[in-house]
Design a protein around this motif. Structure first.
Motif, PDB file in Angstrom:
ATOM      1  N   LYS A 132     119.315  33.359  98.120  1.00 42.19           N
ATOM      2  CA  LYS A 132     119.504  32.559  99.334  1.00 42.19           C
ATOM      3  C   LYS A 132     118.746  33.164 100.515  1.00 42.19           C
ATOM      4  O   LYS A 132     118.184  32.435 101.337  1.00 42.19           O
ATOM      5  N   LYS A 148     127.097  36.852  91.998  1.00 38.42           N
ATOM      6  CA  LYS A 148     127.164  36.630  93.448  1.00 38.42           C
ATOM      7  C   LYS A 148     126.104  37.447  94.189  1.00 38.42           C
ATOM      8  O   LYS A 148     125.532  36.974  95.183  1.00 38.42           O
ATOM      9  N   GLU A 164     122.858  35.722  93.838  1.00 33.41           N
ATOM     10  CA  GLU A 164     122.893  34.511  94.663  1.00 33.41           C
ATOM     11  C   GLU A 164     122.616  34.852  96.130  1.00 33.41           C
ATOM     12  O   GLU A 164     121.869  34.151  96.801  1.00 33.41           O
ATOM     13  N   SER A 165     123.208  35.927  96.625  1.00 30.28           N
ATOM     14  CA  SER A 165     122.971  36.298  98.026  1.00 30.28           C
ATOM     15  C   SER A 165     121.506  36.636  98.249  1.00 30.28           C
ATOM     16  O   SER A 165     120.942  36.311  99.298  1.00 30.28           O
ATOM     17  N   GLN A 166     120.881  37.264  97.251  1.00 36.06           N
ATOM     18  CA  GLN A 166     119.477  37.608  97.411  1.00 36.06           C
ATOM     19  C   GLN A 166     118.584  36.370  97.346  1.00 36.06           C
ATOM     20  O   GLN A 166     117.681  36.218  98.166  1.00 36.06           O
TER      21      GLN A 166
END
Length: 157
Positions: A57, A50, A53-55
């Protein structure tokens, strides 16, 4: 049609060159971050999955912002992997997936390199090119990469 915004044609060209170089770095960093997202493993898999994924995005959103800034300044964003690889200062991460600590170290190194380059670009835009708009735009992006680097650094502490 070229923009008539108080910047000479040569300044716009230099702005777009440095923005395209940054766009290239972002694409390489994006792909590397996606690779790590897909290949992370271990006891903290979901947290790391996760986090990566945040990075990616956030990087994806930046890619669009930088490409649009290039268009605003009358330029054409680079748009092929060959162009990105040719114009990036970052190294791809090919081969087998790394262990988690190496993933964090590689991304931290890339973000810190981007921050150093953006710092130079901000100074060039502000002092040499007298383009406060692009300097301000890049300053915000630099701050975002400083924050991403800080988060990566904390995982390695």
């Amino acid at each position: 049609m070229q923009p008539n915004i108080g910047l000479e044609k040569d300044v716009l060209k230099q702005d777009n060159t440095l923005l395209n170089d940054f766009l290239s770095d972002l694409h390489v960093l994006y792909i590397k971050t996606r690779k790590y997202h897909w290949n992370v493993a271990g006891p903290n898999f979901m947290e790391y999955h996760k986090f990566f994924e945040s990075q990616y995005k956030a990087i994806e959103a930046e890619i669009d912002e930088v490409a649009e800034r290039i268009r605003q300044l009358g330029g054409t964003p680079l748009a092929t992997m060959a162009e990105f690889i040719h114009n990036t200062s970052l190294k791809e991460d090919s081969g087998k997936p790394k262990d988690t600590a190496d993933m964090f170290r590689n991304l931290l190194s890339d973000h810190e390199q981007i921050v150093r380059e953006l710092r130079d670009d901000v100074e060039k835009c502000d002092e040499e090119l007298k383009d406060a708009g692009t300097a301000d735009f890049l300053t915000g992006l630099m701050e975002a990469h400083e924050a991403m680097a800080w988060m990566l650094r904390k995982y390695l502490s």
